[in-house]
Design an enzyme around this catalytic site. Structure first.
Site, PDB file in Angstrom:
ATOM      1  N   SER A 274       0.803  -1.232   0.000  1.00 40.27           N
ATOM      2  CA  SER A 274       0.000   0.000   0.000  1.00 40.27           C
ATOM      3  C   SER A 274       0.827   1.269   0.000  1.00 40.27           C
ATOM      4  O   SER A 274       0.271   2.368  -0.144  1.00 40.27           O
ATOM      5  CB  SER A 274      -0.941   0.006   1.207  1.00 40.27           C
TER       6      SER A 274
ATOM      7  N   SER B 184      -6.399   3.368   4.009  1.00 41.82           N
ATOM      8  CA  SER B 184      -5.596   2.644   3.008  1.00 41.82           C
ATOM      9  C   SER B 184      -6.508   1.929   2.013  1.00 41.82           C
ATOM     10  O   SER B 184      -6.280   0.782   1.624  1.00 41.82           O
ATOM     11  CB  SER B 184      -4.655   1.637   3.675  1.00 41.82           C
TER      12      SER B 184
ATOM     13  N   LYS C 171       0.359   3.743  -2.782  1.00 44.89           N
ATOM     14  CA  LYS C 171      -0.657   4.808  -2.764  1.00 44.89           C
ATOM     15  C   LYS C 171      -0.049   6.198  -2.668  1.00 44.89           C
ATOM     16  O   LYS C 171      -0.721   7.187  -2.973  1.00 44.89           O
ATOM     17  CB  LYS C 171      -1.645   4.569  -1.621  1.00 44.89           C
TER      18      LYS C 171
END
Length: 380
Positions: A67, A127, A70
């Site tokens: 993640s 997230s 991102k």
């Protein structure tokens, strides 16, 4: 600390050859003791202001960025707002595919419309893989097309080893980055979008009546103010973390840890080590005129300025050993152009590569008529 404490003699005469410093030609300090040990198999500590790399442990080895991907999605989102393509009040449609993304989710509902600002908080705090996909589709029409754009942006930012196949970091054999690339992307967010960075220290966010807490334990405990965690089965627990104390800010990137608690402990230890051992010194503000030099035969002077703020990160015990030199011509002939370097600032830190920053003229001096140029060059 004022730069005069480090300021050394000005060297006059013919200017030395200039060297262009590439994006990743950043100073690295020696890896001998007393550098700190970390159990993370992949680690990097960077000074956010100068870009100096203080610790490098396999920082350029490809890793599954999970993640932490991102951050690149958010950079593109912030840039789209800056350019006016989106506003915080823009309504983003949520497709069936986006809403059903596996893993961490903002809990979007298929076919609903969401404000872009809520989507940002869903990406940062929750997230949300669903939120990342929804923005990707709004921006590019499909997540696959958005991934192509991500790769172009990564290259432009200097994150040369990053390759994305989705906007969220969901596992894929070709989806990769490095600790250094992730730190570089985070640093660009600090530099270009400081007004949005406070979102990264939010501890919770409620959407569709569902309250979620950030997965970043350092943020929840007030030990860091951002920026993104991640986890995959193949890559383990990872984090891009940053904290500021007074005027110093450091970035820590780790990956490959076995537990969330190990991630927390190792990141906190590295942040404390950086703040205790290193000091960041501002030598010159952006656009500072450091010297004036004459223009031959015109009874004029031009100022030499640095277009960027110059800071150095120094081990505290080496503070007195840093040397600064300003190299420039005694004078220049017309024409003088703003984009042509006329000097340089050289910074010498023991056990680290020389750092070079170019100096440019504050003004242009152009002799427009042919006869004026002719008289000038014959010395009349």
């Amino acid at each position: 600390m004022h730069f005069s404490l480090l300021y050394s003699r000005i060297v006059l005469g013919s200017m030395c050859f200039l060297f262009k410093v590439p994006a990743y030609a950043l100073p690295k300090f020696p890896t001998s003791p007393p550098l700190i040990y970390t159990s993370a198999p992949f680690a990097l500590v960077m000074d956010a202001h100068s870009g100096a790399i203080l610790l490098d442990k396999n920082a350029n080895v490809p890793i599954p960025p999970s993640s932490m991907t991102k951050l690149l999605t958010l950079y593109i989102l912030f840039d789209a707002v800056r350019k006016g393509h989106f506003q915080w009040s823009s309504s983003i449609f949520v497709s069936q595919d986006a809403a059903k993304k596996e893993g961490s989710r903002m809990m979007l509902i298929p076919h609903q419309s969401v404000l872009l600002k809520d989507l940002v908080l869903g990406i940062i705090v929750c997230s949300g893989n669903d939120a990342s996909s929804a923005f990707a589709e709004a921006f590019s029409g499909s997540e696959a097309q958005f991934a192509l754009h991500m790769n172009r942006v990564a290259q432009a930012l200097g994150a040369k080893s990053t390759y994305c196949v989705n906007a969220s970091g969901l596992p894929h054999p070709q989806h990769k980055s490095t600790c250094q690339d992730l730190a570089w992307i985070a640093r660009r967010i600090f530099q270009e979008f400081p007004q949005y960075y406070p979102y990264f220290k939010l501890k919770e966010f409620t959407f569709n009546k569902i309250r979620q807490w950030t997965k970043n334990l350092l943020v929840r405990k007030g030990l860091a103010d951002g920026i993104k965690t991640g986890k995959t089965e193949s890559g383990g627990y990872g984090i891009v973390a940053s904290a500021q104390r007074k005027e110093q800010r450091f970035i820590v990137v780790l990956n490959g840890m076995k537990t969330e608690q190990e991630r927390f402990q190792q990141t906190n230890a590295l942040l404390n080590w950086a703040f205790s051992r290193f000091i960041t010194v501002k030598l010159f503000d952006a656009n500072t005129v450091v010297k004036e030099i004459p223009v031959f035969a015109l009874n004029k002077k031009v100022g030499l300025f640095t277009p960027c703020s110059i800071r150095v990160c120094i081990p505290k015990y080496q503070l007195k050993d840093v040397k600064v030199k300003i190299i420039h011509y005694n004078g220049v002939y017309a024409p003088v152009y703003k984009d042509k370097p006329l000097g340089e600032i050289q910074i010498f830190i023991p056990d680290a590569p020389k750092q070079v920053f170019k100096l440019y003229s504050t003004q242009e001096i152009i002799l427009k008529s042919w006869w004026r140029r002719a008289l000038y060059w014959v010395g009349i």
